[in-house]
Design a protein around this motif. Structure first.
Motif, PDB file in Angstrom:
ATOM      1  N   LEU A  79       0.833  -1.204   0.000  1.00  0.00           N
ATOM      2  CA  LEU A  79       0.000   0.000   0.000  1.00  0.00           C
ATOM      3  C   LEU A  79       0.867   1.253   0.000  1.00  0.00           C
ATOM      4  CD1 LEU A  79      -2.757   1.424   0.279  1.00  0.00           C
ATOM      5  CD2 LEU A  79      -2.578   1.089   2.760  1.00  0.00           C
ATOM      6  N   THR A  80       1.935   1.224   0.781  1.00  0.00           N
ATOM      7  CA  THR A  80       2.814   2.391   0.838  1.00  0.00           C
ATOM      8  C   THR A  80       3.388   2.685  -0.551  1.00  0.00           C
ATOM      9  OG1 THR A  80       3.343   1.840   3.123  1.00  0.00           O
ATOM     10  CG2 THR A  80       4.815   3.387   2.005  1.00  0.00           C
ATOM     11  N   GLY A  81       3.764   1.634  -1.269  1.00  0.00           N
ATOM     12  CA  GLY A  81       4.247   1.817  -2.644  1.00  0.00           C
ATOM     13  C   GLY A  81       3.171   2.420  -3.534  1.00  0.00           C
ATOM     14  N   THR A  82       1.949   1.885  -3.406  1.00  0.00           N
ATOM     15  CA  THR A  82       0.836   2.393  -4.218  1.00  0.00           C
ATOM     16  C   THR A  82       0.559   3.865  -3.926  1.00  0.00           C
ATOM     17  OG1 THR A  82      -0.168   0.200  -4.301  1.00  0.00           O
ATOM     18  CG2 THR A  82      -1.631   2.069  -4.697  1.00  0.00           C
ATOM     19  N   LEU A  83       0.645   4.227  -2.646  1.00  0.00           N
ATOM     20  CA  LEU A  83       0.358   5.623  -2.283  1.00  0.00           C
ATOM     21  C   LEU A  83       1.473   6.557  -2.749  1.00  0.00           C
ATOM     22  CD1 LEU A  83      -1.184   5.070   1.271  1.00  0.00           C
ATOM     23  CD2 LEU A  83      -2.382   5.435  -0.905  1.00  0.00           C
ATOM     24  N   VAL A  84       2.729   6.076  -2.717  1.00  0.00           N
ATOM     25  CA  VAL A  84       3.836   6.874  -3.274  1.00  0.00           C
ATOM     26  C   VAL A  84       3.602   7.091  -4.764  1.00  0.00           C
ATOM     27  CG1 VAL A  84       6.281   6.768  -3.914  1.00  0.00           C
ATOM     28  CG2 VAL A  84       5.581   6.321  -1.545  1.00  0.00           C
ATOM     29  N   GLU A  85       3.185   6.023  -5.427  1.00  0.00           N
ATOM     30  CA  GLU A  85       2.889   6.134  -6.864  1.00  0.00           C
ATOM     31  C   GLU A  85       1.837   7.212  -7.120  1.00  0.00           C
ATOM     32  OE1 GLU A  85       1.507   2.443  -8.540  1.00  0.00           O
ATOM     33  OE2 GLU A  85       0.557   3.446 -10.249  1.00  0.00           O
ATOM     34  N   ARG A  86       0.762   7.143  -6.358  1.00  0.00           N
ATOM     35  CA  ARG A  86      -0.345   8.074  -6.594  1.00  0.00           C
ATOM     36  C   ARG A  86       0.024   9.498  -6.185  1.00  0.00           C
ATOM     37  NH1 ARG A  86      -5.566   4.053  -5.526  1.00  0.00           N
ATOM     38  NH2 ARG A  86      -4.781   2.509  -7.021  1.00  0.00           N
ATOM     39  N   ALA A  87       0.794   9.615  -5.119  1.00  0.00           N
ATOM     40  CA  ALA A  87       1.213  10.953  -4.683  1.00  0.00           C
ATOM     41  C   ALA A  87       2.152  11.573  -5.723  1.00  0.00           C
ATOM     42  CB  ALA A  87       1.892  10.873  -3.316  1.00  0.00           C
ATOM     43  N   LEU A  88       3.049  10.781  -6.273  1.00  0.00           N
ATOM     44  CA  LEU A  88       3.953  11.306  -7.304  1.00  0.00           C
ATOM     45  C   LEU A  88       3.182  11.684  -8.561  1.00  0.00           C
ATOM     46  CD1 LEU A  88       7.117   9.008  -6.965  1.00  0.00           C
ATOM     47  CD2 LEU A  88       6.994  11.490  -6.565  1.00  0.00           C
ATOM     48  N   ARG A  89       2.217  10.854  -8.920  1.00  0.00           N
ATOM     49  CA  ARG A  89       1.409  11.184 -10.100  1.00  0.00           C
ATOM     50  C   ARG A  89       0.662  12.495  -9.912  1.00  0.00           C
ATOM     51  NH1 ARG A  89       1.553   6.973 -13.497  1.00  0.00           N
ATOM     52  NH2 ARG A  89       1.456   4.900 -12.573  1.00  0.00           N
ATOM     53  N   SER A  90       0.104  12.667  -8.722  1.00  0.00           N
ATOM     54  CA  SER A  90      -0.648  13.908  -8.525  1.00  0.00           C
ATOM     55  C   SER A  90       0.301  15.103  -8.441  1.00  0.00           C
ATOM     56  CB  SER A  90      -1.565  13.801  -7.305  1.00  0.00           C
ATOM     57  OG  SER A  90      -0.899  14.187  -6.129  1.00  0.00           O
ATOM     58  N   ALA A  91       1.523  14.868  -7.935  1.00  0.00           N
ATOM     59  CA  ALA A  91       2.510  15.956  -7.895  1.00  0.00           C
ATOM     60  C   ALA A  91       2.917  16.357  -9.315  1.00  0.00           C
ATOM     61  CB  ALA A  91       3.745  15.508  -7.104  1.00  0.00           C
ATOM     62  N   ALA A  92       3.067  15.363 -10.165  1.00  0.00           N
ATOM     63  CA  ALA A  92       3.557  15.624 -11.513  1.00  0.00           C
ATOM     64  C   ALA A  92       2.458  16.101 -12.449  1.00  0.00           C
ATOM     65  CB  ALA A  92       4.202  14.348 -12.076  1.00  0.00           C
ATOM     66  N   ALA A  93       1.231  15.934 -12.032  1.00  0.00           N
ATOM     67  CA  ALA A  93       0.097  16.237 -12.931  1.00  0.00           C
ATOM     68  C   ALA A  93      -0.009  17.731 -13.229  1.00  0.00           C
ATOM     69  CB  ALA A  93      -1.195  15.750 -12.301  1.00  0.00           C
TER      70      ALA A  93
END
Lengths: 285, 760
Positions: free
Chosen positions: A271-285
């Motif tokens: 889950l921590t990996g998934t949330l890092v993924e999603r947080a990075l995506r939203s940061a880069a969006a």
């Protein structure tokens, strides 16, 4: 679930409050919003002999925003942060994170200082403080001092605060315009303690690459911490699919969460990996 | 009949009282001289009680006394079973307070009486307990080994095996072209009431009368138990039913506190009140649902069900409580649900474990059985390449087959039959309202990061337990009419629906029904209460009987006054008319009262279909509901609006058990979910988009209203629907959920396993 007997004081000044705390052999507790302390007293997990109510200490109130950053008075409530439109630009990570704090009623009462002093491993404010290298200003009988967030949280519900010390302010460094951020957490129900949470930011350099990456996690250890391995993967890179994939792997590998009644350790790592993924995506969006 | 209050969506009469804060709950009662009881409970799951030393507690100012088993002359009494009171269960019944062994975390050990609850809790901290640890039996697998026995004289941790039988399953399975065997589990959860339980007792030494407030569900039965235990005639005890915040089968059964508090009040000759706090509620109120099935289904190649065969292991907790066997009996008897199952051979084994005892919870056994059959059917459909809807359609019992005989359960010789209905009609209505055909293309699709899944499950719900219910009508001094019911109010809105039924039966405006009194032992001569969705069918039918007799009695009384024959009397709204323009105000007959009754041995079976559209985030293991439709045929709806409220509320509870609620213990029998931060109840935002439709296509032939018990249908199929929808959404991973609740961790693990398998 009734509280044990205790004394109550409502001092007019910070000095008076500190003196009261100092005079009770570590058995006195300051109280602000009471959202964590009172349930613990009802369960008799905490049995302070004196409650020192901080509500009259006006100097602990207020959100001050300057070129140095954001200063949150210890008595600032989550509601105050949500209502302060300046924070959308002055500290968008804080503004995003606080939306996840518990429920409406709790956000109306709970305070910044109370959350920091309580130090629940899954709380958002300590996570933001650690991620952003905040400083915590405190006052005790021997005067004032500041503690770096990284040194403040020692374990679950354990901090570097001495029994006579009161948090006066949490200072978040200034938020530059080229900063990108993300906040993600997941709980069984909206408002529950997160099974994992991720707060992160990085600064975009002139070439569009990430620098100064800060990646913090909550809910996966006994206190919030930054994940240096993930930051290293992100720094100097374009935040693209390849970088994100490496960051996800690094994040899952970097945390050692426990099993508990709400989630398994293996799930929390993934889950921590998934949330890092999603947080990075939203940061880069 | 000139009135049509029955069938009208009237607002609840109760609500104005509640919304104005005028509800009276047991904790609102505070007579002078009141003492508060606080219960010391075992924090050891299994052990031998060596000593309890309360001397330090008694020194605390405000502590009146501490009561233990030793204070009860002749020892503490046992709590007898109310339903299925078999001799086999006797060794496993619970004492009202532990005297020798403790068998679960939460078992009462001592009771402190104090001037406040806080002082009582201070006393708990200084009572010295000595308990010698015994090996805990945390689940049925440990119980089966019989290495550590909860009840040594019984020689086994198995209290009983219920055997459900129909046809010749062994022969049928031998010749079956298709058999699938599965291990499936339902989690431990319970009917948590937002208002915890409470009891207040007042002893009048002068008249030798005991008044007990906080009764609910089955006050008359509980009075019989208490009278026997405490050594008083039944007439010397009055049980008062107050407003309650939820029943769900759990509140109102006879618990240890239902003896302890009245005993204390008489013992110290002062009023005593006990209010369960939330931490107690989670370990003291009956648990429910934990079961595991090792079950086979046999079918023809076209999907026609041939039979069900196997075992169900039910975790009873530490004692056989009043209605604790109901779920374990219902699982095998009702596993077939609304489907035609010609051959059944299922054994349900009742295992004693060191956990809080179980009792009924809304849809007892039916929720578990529905999960089992519905999971099996979706697997059968997949194996045999048959559409899931078509498979159900082929197997639904037709109206021509009604009344339909289901499996018989031994040793209680429980025989039962469904009364009426067209189950396929409800299926079709649900599919149409849900929009199944339009949504079908979404099955398994990944859209914006979420997999879409559908499921449809059919169910039956039992109701109308006999043997009897009573109702009484009385003329008030102002000429209005009071209704007195043996049924209890546990939140169903009975004050409203009984007023509707009474007004129609008496052909008067509904506001001439001034009060509906219920539950307390003062209302009627003999009441049976609220369980098994029985209030409308049993109480309502008793009310019709009372109304007929009441009208006759009014005519008789009026004829005497008016000097005519009863047959010449005509009843008006507030007047009675005789021949020659003579009349009488109803108020002049104030005090006239008549009781009626309804006797019944048969059960009603409402039925219907649930359909759900969900999405799953496979990485989070998170499920969200996009749309959920329940269609339930209830024979006759007295108040469609309050009924829909019951169906939606019941559904949310079912979804709670399917997704969130889980009572957890560790290997030592320590309880891990002692707060509402640990035991996750549904909150307002968790399950949106729930819809329901009530139909009245097939009235029940077994009661004059044509009504069927309907308070539990929303819960029955929820577990199967959610699990099947998750399987449907995650079909690309080959996911097959086999247990509830469907936690994020569990769903994620299934996805991981599917991905590993695909990679191999």
């Amino acid at each position: 679930m009734k509280m044990p007997a205790f004394e109550y004081a409502c001092p007019e000044t910070l000095a008076e409050a500190v003196a009261l705390l100092a005079s009770h052999d570590g058995e006195a507790k300051p109280i602000a919003g009471g959202q964590s302390l009172l349930p613990m007293m009802a369960f008799r997990v905490a049995q302070p002999t004196l409650l020192v109510d901080l509500r009259k200490l006006a100097e602990l109130r207020g959100i001050r925003i300057s070129s140095d950053g954001v200063r949150l008075g210890a008595l600032v409530r989550w509601r105050d942060i949500q209502d302060d439109a300046r924070l959308a630009t002055a500290h968008p990570l804080l503004a995003d994170a606080i939306k996840h704090v518990a429920h409406y009623q709790v956000r109306n009462r709970g305070t910044v200082g109370g959350s920091m002093a309580h130090a629940d491993p899954a709380s958002e404010m300590p996570g933001v403080a650690v991620t952003c290298d905040a400083e915590i200003a405190v006052r005790g009988k021997s005067g004032t001092r500041t503690i770096k967030a990284a040194d403040f949280f020692l374990g679950a519900l354990t901090t570097a605060l001495a029994p006579d010390e009161i948090i006066t302010e949490v200072r978040l460094p200034a938020w530059p315009a080229n900063r990108r951020h993300g906040f993600q957490e997941f709980a069984r129900r909206r408002g529950d303690f997160a099974m994992s949470g991720v707060a992160l930011f990085y600064d975009l350099d002139a070439g569009g690459k990430a620098a100064n990456a800060h990646v913090g996690v909550i809910g996966v250890g006994d206190h919030p911490k930054r994940l240096a391995a993930v930051e290293a993967v992100v720094n100097g890179q374009t935040v693209d699919e390849a970088t994100i994939a490496k960051a996800v792997a690094a994040a899952s590998a970097a945390v050692e969460p426990p099993d508990d009644i709400h989630a398994s350790a293996a799930y929390r790592k993934a889950l921590t990996g998934t949330l890092v993924e999603r947080a990075l995506r939203s940061a880069a969006a | 009949m000139k009135n049509t209050f029955i069938g009208t969506s009237m607002e609840r009469r109760e609500d104005l009282r509640f919304l104005r804060g005028k509800g009276i709950y047991v904790d609102d009662l505070a007579p002078s001289n009141l003492l508060y009881a606080v219960i010391m409970r075992s924090n050891i799951a299994h052990g031998r009680l060596k000593s309890i030393d309360a001397s330090a507690a008694l020194k605390i100012p405000g502590v009146h006394s501490v009561i233990t088993a030793k204070d009860m002359p002749g020892g503490p009494p046992i709590i007898p079973m109310r339903l299925q009171p078999l001799p086999e269960f006797k060794p496993f019944e619970q004492l009202v307070i532990a005297d020798d062994k403790v068998r679960y975390v939460g078992e009462p050990l001592a009771m402190v009486l104090a001037e406040s609850v806080a002082i009582g809790e201070d006393a708990l901290e200084v009572i010295a307990l000595e308990i010698e640890d015994l090996p805990a039996v945390p689940d049925w697998r440990a119980a089966e080994k019989n290495e550590s026995l909860l009840f040594e004289p019984a020689g086994s941790n198995r209290a009983l095996t219920f055997e459900a039988r129909k046809g010749d399953a062994d022969a049928a399975f031998k010749n079956a072209p298709y058999v699938r065997r599965e291990q499936l589990r339902t989690g431990r959860h319970f009917g948590l009431t937002l208002e915890p339980r409470g009891v207040m007792a007042e002893w009048d030494a002068a008249s030798g009368h005991l008044t007990v407030s906080g009764a609910a569900k089955v006050p008359f039965f509980n009075r019989r138990i208490l009278a026997k235990q405490i050594g008083l005639p039944e007439e010397a005890i009055t049980m008062i039913e107050n407003d309650v915040g939820g029943g769900y089968g759990a509140r109102g059964e006879f618990y240890p506190e239902d003896f302890l508090i009245p005993f204390a009040a008489r013992h110290v000759n002062r009023p005593v009140k006990w209010i369960e706090d939330r931490r107690e509620n989670l370990i003291a109120m009956n648990h429910a649902r934990e079961s595991e099935a090792d079950i086979e289904i046999a079918c023809e190649r076209d999907g026609t069900i041939i039979g069900l065969r196997g075992f169900v292991h039910t975790d009873m907790g530490a004692y056989m409580r009043t209605n604790g066997a109901v779920g374990a009996r219902n699982i095998p008897q009702f596993m077939g649900g609304p489907y035609r199952v010609p051959h059944v051979k299922i054994d349900s084994l009742l295992w004693m474990t060191n956990k809080t005892p179980v009792g009924t919870y809304r849809g007892p056994g039916r929720y578990e059985g529905s999960f089992y059959i519905e999971r099996l059917l979706d697997m059968v459909a997949h194996d045999l390449g048959i559409d899931r809807v078509e498979l159900r359609r082929r197997n639904l019992i037709t109206s021509a087959e009604q009344p339909y005989e289901i499996a018989t359960v031994q040793p209680t010789d429980a025989r039962d039959q469904y009364d009426s209905g067209d189950y396929e009609q409800a299926l079709d209505r649900c599919l149409k309202e849900f929009g199944w055909n339009d949504k079908a293309k979404l099955q398994g699709k990944l859209i914006d990061g979420r997999y879409h899944g559908l499921a449809v499950c059919c169910f039956v719900e039992g109701g109308a337990a006999g043997p009897k219910e009573s109702a009484r009508l009385e003329i008030n001094s102002d000429g209005t009419i009071s209704v007195f019911m043996g049924s209890s109010a546990v939140g169903q809105g009975v004050e409203t629906v009984f007023a509707q039924i009474a007004a129609d039966a008496l052909e008067v405006p509904v506001d001439r029904i001034s009060h509906v009194h219920h539950g307390s032992t003062t209302t009627v001569s003999d009441g049976y209460g609220a369980y098994h969705s029985r209030s409308v069918v049993m109480g309502g039918s008793a009310l019709l009987d009372a109304a007929t007799k009441f009208q006759a009695a009014i005519k008789d009384a009026a004829a005497k006054r008016l000097g005519c024959n009863a047959s010449e009397v005509r009843l008006g709204e507030d007047k009675v008319f005789g021949p020659g323009g003579k009349s009488l105000l109803l108020a002049e007959l104030a005090g006239l009262t008549v009781e009626g009754a309804f006797l019944n041995k048969k059960h009603t079976y409402s039925y219907g279909t649930h359909a759900a559209h969900i999405t799953v985030d496979a990485k989070l293991g998170q499920v969200q509901i996009v749309d959920y439709m329940v269609v339930q045929d209830v024979g006759r709806a007295i108040n469609p609006m309050t009924l829909r409220g019951q169906i939606i509320g019941s559904l949310v509870q079912g979804l709670g058990g399917a997704m969130l609620e889980h009572l957890q213990y560790d290997e030592q029998g320590q309880f891990l979910t002692g707060t509402l931060a640990d035991y996750l109840l549904p909150t307002a935002g968790d399950f949106p988009n729930l819809r329901c439709i009530v139909t009245e296509d097939h009235p029940s032939p077994i009661n004059p209203l044509g009504a069927k018990g309907a308070g539990e249908g929303g819960i029955v199929a929820a577990g199967g629907v959610m699990a099947n929808a998750v399987a449907n959404a995650l079909q690309s991973f080959g996911v097959q959920p086999r247990q509830l609740p469907l936690t994020p961790t569990y769903i994620w693990e299934l996805v991981q396993a599917g991905q590993r398998q695909a990679a191999e």
